[in-house]
Design a protein around this motif. Structure first.
Motif, short mmCIF file in Angstrom:
data_model
loop_
_atom_site.label_atom_id
_atom_site.label_comp_id
_atom_site.label_asym_id
_atom_site.label_seq_id
_atom_site.Cartn_x
_atom_site.Cartn_y
_atom_site.Cartn_z
N ASN A 122 -8.23 -4.74 -6.28
CA ASN A 122 -8.21 -5.56 -5.08
C ASN A 122 -9.30 -6.62 -5.15
OD1 ASN A 122 -6.21 -4.20 -3.16
ND2 ASN A 122 -7.48 -2.47 -3.82
N SER A 157 -10.52 2.45 -9.70
CA SER A 157 -10.28 1.20 -9.00
C SER A 157 -11.23 0.11 -9.47
CB SER A 157 -10.40 1.38 -7.48
OG SER A 157 -11.68 1.81 -7.13
N THR A 182 -3.53 3.86 -2.04
CA THR A 182 -2.35 3.04 -2.29
C THR A 182 -2.57 1.57 -1.94
OG1 THR A 182 -1.45 3.62 -0.11
CG2 THR A 182 -0.72 4.95 -2.00
N ILE A 183 -3.82 1.18 -1.75
CA ILE A 183 -4.12 -0.23 -1.50
C ILE A 183 -4.43 -0.90 -2.83
CG2 ILE A 183 -5.59 -1.87 -0.28
CD1 ILE A 183 -6.26 0.40 1.69
N SER A 184 -3.57 -1.80 -3.26
CA SER A 184 -3.78 -2.49 -4.54
C SER A 184 -3.10 -3.85 -4.51
CB SER A 184 -3.22 -1.65 -5.70
OG SER A 184 -3.64 -2.18 -6.94
N ARG A 210 -6.02 0.92 -9.23
CA ARG A 210 -5.77 -0.08 -8.20
C ARG A 210 -6.81 -1.19 -8.30
NH1 ARG A 210 -7.62 4.71 -6.11
NH2 ARG A 210 -9.29 4.63 -4.56
N GLN A 222 -16.32 -2.04 3.45
CA GLN A 222 -14.91 -2.23 3.10
C GLN A 222 -14.65 -1.82 1.66
OE1 GLN A 222 -11.89 -3.64 4.99
NE2 GLN A 222 -11.41 -2.26 3.33
N LEU A 281 -12.14 1.09 0.15
CA LEU A 281 -11.07 0.78 -0.80
C LEU A 281 -11.12 1.68 -2.03
CD1 LEU A 281 -11.09 -3.13 -0.79
CD2 LEU A 281 -9.25 -1.64 0.05
N ILE A 301 -8.33 -9.24 0.42
CA ILE A 301 -8.72 -8.83 1.77
C ILE A 301 -9.89 -9.67 2.26
CG2 ILE A 301 -9.57 -6.89 3.15
CD1 ILE A 301 -8.20 -5.05 1.08
N GLY A 340 -8.18 4.95 0.25
CA GLY A 340 -7.53 3.68 -0.10
C GLY A 340 -6.62 3.81 -1.30
N GLN A 362 -4.32 -6.59 -3.35
CA GLN A 362 -4.57 -7.28 -2.10
C GLN A 362 -5.79 -8.21 -2.19
OE1 GLN A 362 -2.18 -6.82 0.34
NE2 GLN A 362 -1.34 -5.71 -1.43
#
Length: 258
Positions: free
Chosen positions: A179, A134, A242-244, A177, A231, A235, A248, A240, A246
């Motif tokens: 972010n 990530s 599948t959090i990409s 991912r 945070q 991430l 935030i 985290g 974003q």
């Protein structure tokens, strides 16, 4: 909550001071292996004494030769790379656009956005080899609102969001991912200097400027470096996965920076 990141290999830019140091320590506290860079040699020397497990390289992220050396040293120290946190950034000048020195404009963008590009382009190959890769790019609430008297900073932080979303689309097929984290008004010396300079430019007191900033935040509070670090660690953990793509915000529900 066990974040399952023991042994995660993490590179944090501008990690010897401030938010970067909080991020580096938060990862290390969870058992991750951390390498940082910074331009502040005194801070790097202090880090060796205070946090000997965190390895480091002196590097200005706007200098591509220095960034190449940083990646070489980080990969050697960590044995690979799972996470890149692009934290390096400068506040830039406080002035109306017609009064901004072009050198200050160029320097702000060179560090705040081009520096991220310099690091990412060399980090992608080793990240492709990771099972939990990530990238986190530090933007700002100035990356979603206009910020009068701070045009170079705001422009660079909006650029970070666009860069982040594009990277997420390009790198998603490799499982990487990406972010952006957008801190609000962060407690500490840096925001104090920003408030002082903006108050001076506006011809009002420090307290008046501070009250105006907090008045635009629903929770009427600044955020802490630790809240931002927490945070980011989440991430970058398998939690985290599948959090990409974003952007935030961690800002107490800021409504503007005007």
């Amino acid at each position: 909550m066990d974040l399952d990141i023991r042994g995660l290999r993490v590179l944090v830019t501008a990690g010897a001071n401030g938010i970067g140091l909080a991020i580096a320590r938060a990862f290390a506290a969870e058992g991750a292996r951390v390498h940082v860079c910074d331009v502040d040699q005194e801070a790097l020397s202090g880090l060796k004494d205070s946090d000997p497990a965190i390895t480091s390289t002196r590097c200005d992220v706007s200098d591509r030769e220095q960034v190449a050396r940083l990646l070489d040293e980080a990969l050697a120290a960590l044995g690979g790379l799972d996470v890149l946190v692009n934290n390096a950034g400068v506040a830039g000048p406080t002035a109306r656009v017609e009064d901004v020195d072009p050198h200050d404009w160029d320097r702000t963008l060179a560090i705040n956005i081009t520096g991220m590009f310099n690091c990412v382009r060399l980090a992608v190959a080793p990240l492709r080899e990771s099972s939990n890769p990530s990238i986190v790019n530090l933007s700002s609430i100035a990356g979603r609102f206009g910020f009068p008297l701070r045009s170079p900073y705001s422009a660079s932080k909006w650029a970070v969001v666009g860069f982040t979303k594009t990277l997420a689309m390009e790198l998603g097929e490799h499982g990487i991912r990406v972010n952006a984290v957008l801190p609000g008004v962060v407690e500490g010396d840096r925001v104090r200097r920003v408030i002082e300079s903006k108050a001076q430019a506006r011809g009002i007191s420090f307290r008046e400027m501070e009250a105006e900033l907090l008045g635009n935040i629903s929770m009427r509070t600044m955020v802490t470096q630790q809240q931002i670090a927490d945070q980011i660690v989440f991430l970058c953990s398998p939690r985290g996965r599948t959090i990409s793509g974003q952007a935030i915000s961690i800002d107490g529900d800021a409504q503007s920076l005007a």
